[in-house]
Every structure is written in structure tokens, then in C-alpha cells.
Design a protein around this motif. Structure first.
Motif, PDB file in Angstrom:
ATOM      1  N   HIS A 111       0.836  -1.203   0.000  1.00 53.93           N
ATOM      2  CA  HIS A 111       0.000   0.000   0.000  1.00 53.93           C
ATOM      3  C   HIS A 111       0.874   1.257   0.000  1.00 53.93           C
ATOM      4  O   HIS A 111       0.567   2.247  -0.679  1.00 53.93           O
ATOM      5  CB  HIS A 111      -0.916  -0.030   1.231  1.00 53.93           C
ATOM      6  N   ARG A 140      -4.156  -7.281  -5.165  1.00 50.24           N
ATOM      7  CA  ARG A 140      -5.009  -6.198  -4.675  1.00 50.24           C
ATOM      8  C   ARG A 140      -6.465  -6.614  -4.811  1.00 50.24           C
ATOM      9  O   ARG A 140      -6.905  -7.008  -5.897  1.00 50.24           O
ATOM     10  CB  ARG A 140      -4.748  -4.908  -5.448  1.00 50.24           C
ATOM     11  N   TYR A 145      -5.812  -6.303   0.515  1.00 52.07           N
ATOM     12  CA  TYR A 145      -4.795  -7.080  -0.190  1.00 52.07           C
ATOM     13  C   TYR A 145      -4.811  -8.518   0.325  1.00 52.07           C
ATOM     14  O   TYR A 145      -5.081  -8.767   1.509  1.00 52.07           O
ATOM     15  CB  TYR A 145      -3.404  -6.487   0.041  1.00 52.07           C
TER      16      TYR A 145
END
Length: 314
Positions: A111, A140, A145
Motif C-alpha cells: 500500500h 489487490r 490485499y
């Protein structure tokens, strides 16, 4: 902290003056994040500890440095077989000690790469990351995730096969030592089953539990309570608290959640599900088991990742 230690702490952080950082977390497991695309920042264990100090630093369960794999020895070794692992997750525990991997941390790491413009990853796409526990593939999802954490294994396989338990764990708040099972997720874990949520709440994790026998490089210790019923609509659920080596109790531990699901599924026996929800103080993560082409069983960890702040060290 006495005056001399305070001066040492201030000096350790002052040496990093001007360095940009971010702060992020995955279900409450929080990290200081540093982007180092040129491989210029060698952060000492003492500096890591001061940055992660919750009173005199930024505060975090650990520090993650994003460095190109080609610029770090461990990363270069991985690139020979995995040339797509462009970025390496250089992770240290909050006390400055090296750690092999962190399941929540790798989600936050990806991220962070996206937030910094260092990588691109559309929903449904995947990214390969280098870690000290090997390469990890991250997908993703619509709400976070999912990470292929790789294969799991018992740390003491003979004892686990014979008795389903391989060690005893003592902890403040528990009247007697409890049997446990040690699982490797690339880093070591020892999982203790408790009968009631009241026992879990009464367990005090200010100090490290005592594990006998202890894995060679120390261990993280998870205390889990199976839900009643254990399985609902094909998904198993457990509630967990964890003491992480080099950190203390944390709000969440990704590899620990995987280990907790491994142990509980093993104890449940034939017919136990492949999908699990693991409730931690910081939220809920998902764990799934699947078999890859070579016949090994892998574990997938899924959950959110959040960047909460960015700044510059003064």
C-alpha cells in the motif's frame, strides 16, 4: 528513561534528520515506513528502536524500509530466480532486531509503494515482493490485499504428528502451563488453545511467555479461543491475542493469524474447513488454505492496509 539515555535517543533520531517517513497499519499492527529507492539509508537497530518508541519516536510495532532488491544482498539472491521481485521489504521489529516477514506488514508495504508512486497495482492485479522469508505474491482486492504467505510447516514435526502438541507455554494470568503447537510461516510461532474468552482476556502479555522447548530463534506466541460453533457456513473462526518476539503484545499479527488457523485446523481434524476468520484486537483477517502445482499447501492472508500519516523527521 534517565538523562543519558534520553540524550542517546535524541542523537539517534537526529542523525536521520530530513528523512521522509509514513506511518501505516494493518488491523492495528503498525509500522514506520521509509522509502529508500537509491539504497542510501542504512538505519541502525538503535535508530529503529528510537523511531518505534511510542513516547520519544513516531511509534510502531516495527520499521519497514522499501529498497530495490538489487541494492540489498538478500534481495539480489532472490532476483536470480524471481527477476520480477523489484522491491524488497527490509523489516525490523520495534526493538531493532531483524525479522523474516510480517503478514500485516507486507500488505501495508505494498500500500505504501502505491501511495509513494513506486509501483502500480490495479484491483485484481498482483505484485511480487522480496522478503527475508522468500518472495511473496500480493493481490489487490476490492477492500485490501491478499498475500500468498507460502507453505507452512511444523517446527517440531515428529512431536506434532505424534501428539498434536509439542511444547508447554507459561504466561502471566494462566494458572498452569498450557500445551501448544509450534508452526513456521517463514518465521516461528507457538500456538496455545484456550477454552474460554475469559481466559484469553485474563492472560497478561506485558512480558514474554515462557515456551519449553523454545524454537531455535525464539518464537511468537499466539493464544486462541475457537468460536462456538467452530465452523459456520463453511468458515472457521477463532479469536486470538499475540505476543510478538522483539515487540510485545500487538493489535494483530498476520503470520500469527495464519499459524493460529494452521494449528486449529490441525486440532479439528478431518473435515476442518480451508477458510478461516481470525479475530484480533485490531480487527479481522482472513486465512485460506490452497494447494499449488508442486503439491505443497500454501496459506493466503487477506485484510486491509491503511496509511495514516506522512512527514519528515526533524
Amino acid at each position: 528513561m534517565n538523562e543519558a539515555l534520553a540524550e542517546t535517543a535524541e542523537r539517534a533520531i537526529s542523525q536521520l534528520s530530513g528523512l521522509r517517513f509514513s506511518k501505516g497499519h494493518g488491523t492495528g499492527n503498525d509500522f514506520v515506513l521509509i522509502a529508500d529507492p537509491e539504497g542510501m539509508h542504512v538505519i541502525s537497530p538503535e535508530q529503529v528502536a528510537e523511531l518505534c518508541d511510542r513516547h520519544r519516536g513516531i511509534g510502531g510495532d516495527g520499521l519497514i524500509r522499501a529498497v530495490p532488491s538489487r541494492l540489498i544482498d538478500e534481495g539480489r539472491r532472490l532476483l536470480t530466480e524471481h527477476p520480477d521481485a523489484e522491491w524488497f521489504m527490509d523489516y525490523r521489529n520495534g526493538d531493532g532486531s531483524l525479522s523474516e516477514m510480517c503478514g500485516n506488514g507486507v500488505r501495508v508495504f505494498v500500500h505504501f509503494l502505491l501511495a509513494e508512486g513506486l509501483a502500480e497495482l490495479p484491483t485484481g492485479g498482483s505484485l511480487t515482493i522480496g522478503t527475508r522469508a522468500g518472495v511473496k505474491t500480493i493481490v489487490r482486492t476490492a477492500d485490501g490485499y491478499a498475500v500468498d504467505m507460502g507453505p507452512w510447516e511444523f517446527i517440531f514435526p515428529a512431536e506434532a504428528a505424534a501428539r498434536a502438541m509439542d511444547s508447554l507455554v507459561s504466561a502471566d494470568g494462566l494458572e498452569v502451563p498450557r500445551p501448544a503447537l509450534s508452526v513456521s510461516m517463514g518465521n516461528p510461532h507457538t500456538v496455545v488453545a484456550l477454552a474460554e474468552l475469559s481466559e484469553l482476556e485474563a492472560t497478561r502479555l506485558f512480558t514474554a511467555p515462557h515456551v519449553d522447548p523454545k524454537p531455535a530463534h525464539g518464537t511468537n506466541v499466539e493464544f486462541v479461543v475457537p468460536s462456538e460453533p467452530l465452523v459456520h457456513e463453511g468458515v472457521g473462526t477463532v479469536t486470538m491475542r499475540v505476543h510478538e518476539r522483539g515487540v510485545g503484545e500487538t493489535q494483530s499479527c498476520g503470520t500469527g493469524a495464519c499459524a493460529a488457523a494452521v494449528a486449529t485446523r490441525h486440532w479439528a481434524g478431518q473435515g476442518a474447513p480451508d477458510a478461516w476468520h481470525v479475530k484480533v484486537p485490531g480487527g479481522v483477517v482472513g486465512v485460506k488454505f490452497f494447494t499449488v502445482a508442486d503439491g505443497h499447501e500454501h496459506v493466503e492472508l487477506s485484510g486491509p492496509a491503511t496509511i495514516v500519516a506522512s512527514g519528515t523527521l526533524s
